[in-house]
Design a protein around this motif. Sequence first.
Motif, PDB file in Angstrom:
ATOM      1  N   ASP A   1       1.835  12.685  -3.118  1.00 49.75           N
ATOM      2  CA  ASP A   1       1.389  11.301  -3.096  1.00 49.75           C
ATOM      3  C   ASP A   1      -0.029  11.205  -3.648  1.00 49.75           C
ATOM      4  O   ASP A   1      -0.826  12.154  -3.536  1.00 49.75           O
ATOM      5  N   LEU A   2      -0.346  10.070  -4.283  1.00 50.54           N
ATOM      6  CA  LEU A   2      -1.680   9.831  -4.820  1.00 50.54           C
ATOM      7  C   LEU A   2      -2.388   8.768  -3.997  1.00 50.54           C
ATOM      8  O   LEU A   2      -1.764   7.853  -3.465  1.00 50.54           O
ATOM      9  N   LEU A   3      -3.687   8.885  -3.886  1.00 44.79           N
ATOM     10  CA  LEU A   3      -4.502   7.886  -3.210  1.00 44.79           C
ATOM     11  C   LEU A   3      -5.277   7.121  -4.276  1.00 44.79           C
ATOM     12  O   LEU A   3      -6.148   7.685  -4.950  1.00 44.79           O
ATOM     13  N   LEU A   4      -4.943   5.846  -4.467  1.00 48.39           N
ATOM     14  CA  LEU A   4      -5.558   5.012  -5.488  1.00 48.39           C
ATOM     15  C   LEU A   4      -6.486   3.975  -4.853  1.00 48.39           C
ATOM     16  O   LEU A   4      -6.339   3.647  -3.673  1.00 48.39           O
ATOM     17  N   LYS A   5      -7.414   3.455  -5.654  1.00 48.69           N
ATOM     18  CA  LYS A   5      -8.360   2.448  -5.168  1.00 48.69           C
ATOM     19  C   LYS A   5      -8.002   1.088  -5.741  1.00 48.69           C
ATOM     20  O   LYS A   5      -7.865   0.921  -6.951  1.00 48.69           O
ATOM     21  N   CYS A   6      -7.827   0.101  -4.868  1.00 46.56           N
ATOM     22  CA  CYS A   6      -7.488  -1.256  -5.288  1.00 46.56           C
ATOM     23  C   CYS A   6      -8.684  -1.882  -5.987  1.00 46.56           C
ATOM     24  O   CYS A   6      -9.803  -1.854  -5.472  1.00 46.56           O
ATOM     25  N   ARG A   7      -8.459  -2.442  -7.152  1.00 46.29           N
ATOM     26  CA  ARG A   7      -9.562  -3.014  -7.922  1.00 46.29           C
ATOM     27  C   ARG A   7     -10.001  -4.379  -7.369  1.00 46.29           C
ATOM     28  O   ARG A   7     -11.060  -4.878  -7.764  1.00 46.29           O
ATOM     29  N   GLU A   8      -9.200  -4.958  -6.459  1.00 47.74           N
ATOM     30  CA  GLU A   8      -9.568  -6.261  -5.900  1.00 47.74           C
ATOM     31  C   GLU A   8     -10.330  -6.112  -4.582  1.00 47.74           C
ATOM     32  O   GLU A   8     -11.454  -6.567  -4.451  1.00 47.74           O
ATOM     33  N   CYS A   9      -9.690  -5.464  -3.597  1.00 46.64           N
ATOM     34  CA  CYS A   9     -10.336  -5.356  -2.278  1.00 46.64           C
ATOM     35  C   CYS A   9     -11.153  -4.083  -2.117  1.00 46.64           C
ATOM     36  O   CYS A   9     -11.948  -3.955  -1.179  1.00 46.64           O
TER      37      CYS A   9
ATOM     38  N   GLU B   1     -10.106  -1.195  -1.260  1.00 49.99           N
ATOM     39  CA  GLU B   1      -9.532  -0.261  -0.292  1.00 49.99           C
ATOM     40  C   GLU B   1      -8.638   0.762  -0.996  1.00 49.99           C
ATOM     41  O   GLU B   1      -8.066   0.499  -2.052  1.00 49.99           O
ATOM     42  N   ARG B   2      -8.524   1.937  -0.380  1.00 49.06           N
ATOM     43  CA  ARG B   2      -7.623   2.962  -0.894  1.00 49.06           C
ATOM     44  C   ARG B   2      -6.197   2.672  -0.438  1.00 49.06           C
ATOM     45  O   ARG B   2      -5.985   2.188   0.676  1.00 49.06           O
ATOM     46  N   PHE B   3      -5.221   2.959  -1.292  1.00 48.38           N
ATOM     47  CA  PHE B   3      -3.829   2.782  -0.912  1.00 48.38           C
ATOM     48  C   PHE B   3      -2.990   3.923  -1.451  1.00 48.38           C
ATOM     49  O   PHE B   3      -3.327   4.551  -2.462  1.00 48.38           O
ATOM     50  N   LEU B   4      -1.894   4.199  -0.745  1.00 51.65           N
ATOM     51  CA  LEU B   4      -1.039   5.334  -1.076  1.00 51.65           C
ATOM     52  C   LEU B   4      -0.028   4.957  -2.159  1.00 51.65           C
ATOM     53  O   LEU B   4       0.635   3.932  -2.064  1.00 51.65           O
ATOM     54  N   PHE B   5       0.041   5.799  -3.175  1.00 51.12           N
ATOM     55  CA  PHE B   5       1.030   5.643  -4.242  1.00 51.12           C
ATOM     56  C   PHE B   5       1.978   6.825  -4.098  1.00 51.12           C
ATOM     57  O   PHE B   5       1.671   7.946  -4.490  1.00 51.12           O
TER      58      PHE B   5
ATOM     59  N   CYS C   1      -3.489  -2.905  -4.415  1.00 47.66           N
ATOM     60  CA  CYS C   1      -2.708  -2.469  -3.272  1.00 47.66           C
ATOM     61  C   CYS C   1      -1.601  -3.482  -2.993  1.00 47.66           C
ATOM     62  O   CYS C   1      -1.592  -4.586  -3.541  1.00 47.66           O
ATOM     63  N   LYS C   2      -0.691  -3.099  -2.127  1.00 47.58           N
ATOM     64  CA  LYS C   2       0.461  -3.947  -1.832  1.00 47.58           C
ATOM     65  C   LYS C   2       0.031  -5.302  -1.275  1.00 47.58           C
ATOM     66  O   LYS C   2       0.573  -6.353  -1.647  1.00 47.58           O
ATOM     67  N   GLU C   3      -0.954  -5.299  -0.384  1.00 46.34           N
ATOM     68  CA  GLU C   3      -1.407  -6.544   0.229  1.00 46.34           C
ATOM     69  C   GLU C   3      -1.983  -7.502  -0.805  1.00 46.34           C
ATOM     70  O   GLU C   3      -1.689  -8.711  -0.781  1.00 46.34           O
ATOM     71  N   CYS C   4      -2.777  -6.978  -1.752  1.00 48.05           N
ATOM     72  CA  CYS C   4      -3.378  -7.838  -2.778  1.00 48.05           C
ATOM     73  C   CYS C   4      -2.325  -8.326  -3.762  1.00 48.05           C
ATOM     74  O   CYS C   4      -2.399  -9.452  -4.258  1.00 48.05           O
TER      75      CYS C   4
END
Length: 252
Positions: free
Chosen positions: A206-214, A216-220, A239-242
């Motif tokens: 799994d990769l840990l990516l950084k959301c460009r909007e909020c 926060e880190r999210f799991l890919f 991220c999924k939430e954004c």
Amino acid sequence: MSNSIDKLSNQEIKAILRAADPIIAQGGRALLSKILKGSKDKKVLELELDTCPMYGYYRSETLDNIVKKVDWVIDHDFLAVEYFGKLPMIVYTERGWQIESDQYTDELIDEWREWVKEGKPAPDMTYLKDRDRGMILLMLEKIKEFGDRAFIPYLEAWEKVDYKKVRDEIREVIRVWDQQEEIDGQAKSIREERLYEALDGSAPEDLLLKCRECGERFLFTIGEQQFYKQRRFSLPKRCKECRESGDEYIEY
């Protein structure tokens, strides 16, 4: 495509890659598995895939287990699945093609060696024309290192039918042999080292990516990575939430 298959041996990886060669961008995981099984399936026989050197390599295994082995090779970045229209097709990854082109050139050179043993004259060498240029140049590099002057009639016949870059390289091989120049073994050592590295496939993670909007880190996840890769999507930027709170888009 995750499964419980243990790490495949280098020989198994090479066998699966070789079996994939005749169906690259034309067939999928199921067809590749049937080649390895030695299936008498109608499509396999119609496409003459029973002539593949790796046909029946896993003859004694169940088709389900062979599919898992094929998926292992895909999961470890030797093969990939890409969609052509709605059809998922097998293609080589960069590392997969590096391995396959190396073993395929050896296969072609071994065929020449058999011709020499049999005293066979040069056949119609157009069978080498329009092949992958990198693979053909690799073949000539290996022939140069091999240094068998019995190959010269085949090289001369080949020179007459191929494109300029290949003709130039063929002349260079013969020139080096004629002048008895010493072959630098460094290129071969580097090539073998890179091949060893290519075969040392790392497990997917799994990769840990950084959301460009909020921010926060999210799991890919591995599964998401495979889905995006199959459809040639770029990595998600949000991220999924954004994504759910705004307009969803995927960059190609």
